[in-house]
Design a protein around this motif. Structure first.
Motif, PDB file in Angstrom:
ATOM      1  N   ASN A  85       0.595  -1.216   0.064  1.00 55.74           N
ATOM      2  CA  ASN A  85      -0.176   0.117   0.037  1.00 55.74           C
ATOM      3  C   ASN A  85       0.871   1.233   0.010  1.00 55.74           C
ATOM      4  O   ASN A  85       0.749   2.093  -0.710  1.00 55.74           O
ATOM      5  CB  ASN A  85      -0.887   0.109   1.275  1.00 55.74           C
ATOM      6  CG  ASN A  85      -2.155  -0.785   0.966  1.00 55.74           C
ATOM      7  OD1 ASN A  85      -2.341  -1.024  -0.206  1.00 55.74           O
ATOM      8  ND2 ASN A  85      -3.036  -0.934   2.042  1.00 55.74           N
ATOM      9  N   ASN A  88       2.321   1.765  -3.198  1.00 56.66           N
ATOM     10  CA  ASN A  88       1.246   2.354  -4.345  1.00 56.66           C
ATOM     11  C   ASN A  88       1.006   3.732  -3.900  1.00 56.66           C
ATOM     12  O   ASN A  88       0.889   4.430  -4.935  1.00 56.66           O
ATOM     13  CB  ASN A  88      -0.054   1.460  -4.103  1.00 56.66           C
ATOM     14  CG  ASN A  88      -0.010   0.245  -4.703  1.00 56.66           C
ATOM     15  OD1 ASN A  88       0.721  -0.143  -5.576  1.00 56.66           O
ATOM     16  ND2 ASN A  88      -1.025  -0.728  -4.510  1.00 56.66           N
ATOM     17  N   ILE A  89       0.928   4.076  -2.862  1.00 58.50           N
ATOM     18  CA  ILE A  89       0.744   5.407  -2.444  1.00 58.50           C
ATOM     19  C   ILE A  89       2.138   6.376  -3.093  1.00 58.50           C
ATOM     20  O   ILE A  89       1.723   7.350  -3.711  1.00 58.50           O
ATOM     21  CB  ILE A  89       0.654   5.614  -0.814  1.00 58.50           C
ATOM     22  CG1 ILE A  89      -0.818   5.288  -0.667  1.00 58.50           C
ATOM     23  CG2 ILE A  89       0.425   7.442  -0.592  1.00 58.50           C
ATOM     24  CD1 ILE A  89      -1.137   5.027   0.726  1.00 58.50           C
ATOM     25  N   ASP A  91       4.006   5.666  -5.453  1.00 53.52           N
ATOM     26  CA  ASP A  91       3.896   5.582  -6.833  1.00 53.52           C
ATOM     27  C   ASP A  91       2.882   6.680  -7.550  1.00 53.52           C
ATOM     28  O   ASP A  91       3.190   7.391  -8.337  1.00 53.52           O
ATOM     29  CB  ASP A  91       3.500   4.099  -7.426  1.00 53.52           C
ATOM     30  CG  ASP A  91       4.685   3.212  -7.154  1.00 53.52           C
ATOM     31  OD1 ASP A  91       5.720   3.474  -7.141  1.00 53.52           O
ATOM     32  OD2 ASP A  91       4.679   2.052  -7.513  1.00 53.52           O
ATOM     33  N   ASN A  92       1.515   6.456  -6.858  1.00 50.14           N
ATOM     34  CA  ASN A  92       0.538   7.506  -7.134  1.00 50.14           C
ATOM     35  C   ASN A  92       0.997   8.761  -7.028  1.00 50.14           C
ATOM     36  O   ASN A  92       0.813   9.585  -7.959  1.00 50.14           O
ATOM     37  CB  ASN A  92      -0.715   7.334  -6.266  1.00 50.14           C
ATOM     38  CG  ASN A  92      -1.483   6.197  -6.625  1.00 50.14           C
ATOM     39  OD1 ASN A  92      -1.240   5.722  -7.896  1.00 50.14           O
ATOM     40  ND2 ASN A  92      -2.537   5.917  -5.999  1.00 50.14           N
ATOM     41  N   ILE A  93       1.689   9.229  -5.898  1.00 52.18           N
ATOM     42  CA  ILE A  93       2.125  10.561  -5.694  1.00 52.18           C
ATOM     43  C   ILE A  93       3.192  11.048  -6.849  1.00 52.18           C
ATOM     44  O   ILE A  93       3.282  12.009  -7.532  1.00 52.18           O
ATOM     45  CB  ILE A  93       2.919  10.767  -4.374  1.00 52.18           C
ATOM     46  CG1 ILE A  93       1.988  10.715  -3.314  1.00 52.18           C
ATOM     47  CG2 ILE A  93       3.586  11.879  -4.377  1.00 52.18           C
ATOM     48  CD1 ILE A  93       2.403  10.646  -1.805  1.00 52.18           C
ATOM     49  N   VAL A  95       3.632   9.672  -9.827  1.00 54.16           N
ATOM     50  CA  VAL A  95       2.883   9.462 -11.277  1.00 54.16           C
ATOM     51  C   VAL A  95       2.154  10.982 -11.376  1.00 54.16           C
ATOM     52  O   VAL A  95       2.048  11.526 -12.275  1.00 54.16           O
ATOM     53  CB  VAL A  95       1.483   8.454 -11.570  1.00 54.16           C
ATOM     54  CG1 VAL A  95       0.670   8.849 -12.291  1.00 54.16           C
ATOM     55  CG2 VAL A  95       2.455   7.253 -11.601  1.00 54.16           C
ATOM     56  N   ASN A  96       1.487  11.485 -10.108  1.00 58.41           N
ATOM     57  CA  ASN A  96       0.894  12.870 -10.143  1.00 58.41           C
ATOM     58  C   ASN A  96       1.857  13.895 -10.315  1.00 58.41           C
ATOM     59  O   ASN A  96       1.480  14.825 -11.210  1.00 58.41           O
ATOM     60  CB  ASN A  96       0.038  13.232  -8.733  1.00 58.41           C
ATOM     61  CG  ASN A  96      -1.266  12.589  -8.912  1.00 58.41           C
ATOM     62  OD1 ASN A  96      -1.808  12.340 -10.143  1.00 58.41           O
ATOM     63  ND2 ASN A  96      -1.716  12.142  -7.858  1.00 58.41           N
TER      64      ASN A  96
END
Ligand code: ADP
Length: 338
Positions: A85, A88-89, A91-93, A95-96
């Motif tokens: 998790n 993932n968080i 990675d999301n940051i 990507v943003n």
């Protein structure tokens, strides 16, 4: 235990170490109990109700270690899920951040492209602005002379004022169109009439068209509303028009023609621009809308890529076709507003 041994080799985890220990303890306790039960049985039948106390104790220890094994398995998975998790968080940051960076880069490309596109036209725009300014100057001098001599009749006054107003409007139209193209704050989408956006771009390009003796044929329906940022779609039209103008350089002046059409097509607005220039070679066609693809000496290969980016951003499509009589024909479709 072999599975555990392999898993521990791959990744070292405190839970796996603990599971190894509890499994080993279960194995030892199980063996002890087996030995106890077998050695306490004389008849050959194993009677669990008459199990000696010490063997029962070993059994309960065994059960306790089984429970601890399950606890460590749960702990192992909980830790894995939480670390996934977290990854993932992160990675999301990332990507943003990359998406924001991409948007910032595209915004800068849009600005650079506007400057280049209008830069190429700057000589003809300056010339076009100079004409009404020069004419106005002459008219003002004429008016002053008539006033000084007391010869200004109301008819002459009105005529000169009309000419001044006409020249002033001509200059203002070009400045307004240029300003609308460079407007920064107006990047949010609003309803615009495509015919108006086309005529704004033509105001900027008209001097260049005149200088190069290019005929323009316009078949544009009025009231084609699209929800876009005006400066972005003006930029698309300007890029396509500039390319068409440049492609006509090698054509005899009297034959140079550009046809612009816009009409309603179902729930879309269809725009096309067709020239009778050199057209696009078959090999180059596949990569026409790709970034940094150019056949021009001083080209950047930005224009068509940006056009595609802008049109698809508004849910539209852009494509190329060979023009019927040779030359290039670019089309785009955008959803109709409302
Ligand atoms: P640039 O104009 O800087 O080369 P563009 O992305 O606007 O970048 O255009 C890419 C290429 O597509 C041009 O170099 C040219 O070869 C081709 N092209 C675009 N429009 C036309 C056209 N109307 N006629 C012929 N070729 C064109």
């Amino acid at each position: 235990m072999i599975e555990l041994f392999i898993a521990r080799k791959k990744s070292r985890h405190i839970q796996l170490d603990f599971l190894m220990f509890t499994t080993f303890a279960e194995l030892v306790l199980g063996l002890i109990r087996l030995w106890m039960v077998l050695s306490a049985t004389t008849t050959g039948n194993i009677n669990l109700y008459e199990e000696p106390f010490i063997s029962t104790l070993v059994r309960w220890f065994g059960v306790s270690f089984t429970v601890l094994s399950y606890v460590s398995i749960l702990g192992f998975w909980a830790e894995r899920v939480s670390s996934e998790n977290k990854k993932n968080i992160e990675d999301n940051i990332r990507v943003n951040e990359l998406l924001l960076e991409r948007e910032a880069l595209i915004t800068n490309l849009l600005k650079a492209n506007k400057t280049t596109a209008t830069g190429a036209l700057s000589a003809s725009i300056a010339h076009e602005l100079n004409q009404p300014l020069g004419a106005s100057n002459l008219n003002i001098q004429f008016l002053r002379m008539k006033l000084d001599k007391g010869l200004l009749s109301s008819d002459i006054g009105k005529e000169v004022l009309d000419a001044l107003e006409f020249d002033n409007n001509r200059a203002a139209t070009i400045v307004r169109s240029l300003r609308s193209l460079f407007t920064e704050g107006e990047s949010r989408a609003q309803e615009h009439d495509l015919a108006y956006l086309i005529s704004s771009v033509l105001d900027i390009v008209k001097p260049e068209l005149n200088a190069r003796q290019i005929q323009i044929q316009l078949r544009v329906e009025e009231g084609l509303l699209i929800e876009v940022s005006s400066s972005e779609i003006e930029q698309v039209i300007l890029n396509l028009l500039n390319n068409a103008i440049q492609s006509l350089a090698s054509i005899k002046a009297s034959l140079r023609t550009i046809v612009i059409e816009a009409y309603r097509d179902g729930n879309s607005v269809h725009f096309s621009i067709c020239d009778n220039g050199s057209g696009v070679s078959t090999q180059f066609r596949q990569s026409l809308f790709e970034l940094l693809n150019t056949t021009k000496k001083s080209g950047m290969g930005l224009g068509l890529w940006l056009c595609k980016h802008i049109v698809t951003r508004y849910g539209g499509v852009i494509w190329y076709e060979d023009a019927p009589g040779g030359g290039a024909q670019f089309h785009f479709k955008l959803p109709i507003a409302g």
